[in-house]
Design a protein around this motif. Sequence first.
Motif, PDB file in Angstrom:
ATOM      1  N   GLU A  67       1.522  11.677 -10.271  1.00  0.00           N
ATOM      2  CA  GLU A  67       0.881  13.001 -10.217  1.00  0.00           C
ATOM      3  C   GLU A  67       1.897  14.113 -10.450  1.00  0.00           C
ATOM      4  O   GLU A  67       1.605  15.097 -11.136  1.00  0.00           O
ATOM      5  N   TYR A  75       2.055  19.544  -6.368  1.00  0.00           N
ATOM      6  CA  TYR A  75       2.950  18.610  -7.046  1.00  0.00           C
ATOM      7  C   TYR A  75       4.105  19.315  -7.753  1.00  0.00           C
ATOM      8  O   TYR A  75       5.039  18.677  -8.212  1.00  0.00           O
ATOM      9  N   LYS A 133       0.828  -1.205   0.000  1.00  0.00           N
ATOM     10  CA  LYS A 133       0.000   0.000   0.000  1.00  0.00           C
ATOM     11  C   LYS A 133       0.860   1.251   0.000  1.00  0.00           C
ATOM     12  O   LYS A 133       0.564   2.226  -0.695  1.00  0.00           O
ATOM     13  N   GLN A 134       1.950   1.234   0.758  1.00  0.00           N
ATOM     14  CA  GLN A 134       2.855   2.377   0.800  1.00  0.00           C
ATOM     15  C   GLN A 134       3.539   2.585  -0.548  1.00  0.00           C
ATOM     16  O   GLN A 134       3.707   3.712  -1.014  1.00  0.00           O
ATOM     17  N   GLN A 135       3.920   1.496  -1.194  1.00  0.00           N
ATOM     18  CA  GLN A 135       4.557   1.588  -2.501  1.00  0.00           C
ATOM     19  C   GLN A 135       3.587   2.126  -3.546  1.00  0.00           C
ATOM     20  O   GLN A 135       3.963   2.941  -4.391  1.00  0.00           O
ATOM     21  N   VAL A 136       2.347   1.689  -3.505  1.00  0.00           N
ATOM     22  CA  VAL A 136       1.334   2.174  -4.446  1.00  0.00           C
ATOM     23  C   VAL A 136       1.100   3.672  -4.232  1.00  0.00           C
ATOM     24  O   VAL A 136       1.012   4.443  -5.187  1.00  0.00           O
ATOM     25  N   ALA A 137       1.021   4.099  -2.979  1.00  0.00           N
ATOM     26  CA  ALA A 137       0.826   5.521  -2.680  1.00  0.00           C
ATOM     27  C   ALA A 137       1.994   6.345  -3.198  1.00  0.00           C
ATOM     28  O   ALA A 137       1.805   7.415  -3.772  1.00  0.00           O
ATOM     29  N   SER A 138       3.197   5.841  -3.036  1.00  0.00           N
ATOM     30  CA  SER A 138       4.389   6.538  -3.510  1.00  0.00           C
ATOM     31  C   SER A 138       4.394   6.635  -5.036  1.00  0.00           C
ATOM     32  O   SER A 138       4.701   7.688  -5.602  1.00  0.00           O
ATOM     33  N   SER A 147       1.783   6.543  -6.982  1.00  0.00           N
ATOM     34  CA  SER A 147       0.693   7.435  -7.379  1.00  0.00           C
ATOM     35  C   SER A 147       1.122   8.888  -7.262  1.00  0.00           C
ATOM     36  O   SER A 147       0.842   9.696  -8.150  1.00  0.00           O
ATOM     37  N   GLU A 148       1.818   9.213  -6.199  1.00  0.00           N
ATOM     38  CA  GLU A 148       2.285  10.594  -6.023  1.00  0.00           C
ATOM     39  C   GLU A 148       3.315  10.959  -7.087  1.00  0.00           C
ATOM     40  O   GLU A 148       3.281  12.055  -7.638  1.00  0.00           O
TER      41      GLU A 148
END
Length: 79
Positions: free
Chosen positions: A23, A57, A12-17, A19-20
């Motif tokens: 962006e 961003y 989940k942390q890797q996916v969030a990273s 995604s950011e």
Amino acid sequence: IEVLSNENLILKQQVASLSETAEKYSALNSVFEAEKMIESKDFENALILLERIDKKYLEGSFALKNYEELYEIAKENIK
């Protein structure tokens, strides 16, 4: 179960990273696209594109200053 839970958290942390990061690249790309539009005198669409960018961003990048300059140019030429 604990191992799977930890692995799930890491994923989940890797996916969030990721995604950011996506962006950020999208915001940077939009600034470059707006610059091209302004060069071709398409001020209205450039302004629309710039207004869609989430400036958070762009923070800490060279593109933030470009964004601000392009935004003012587009705004002035639509009046």
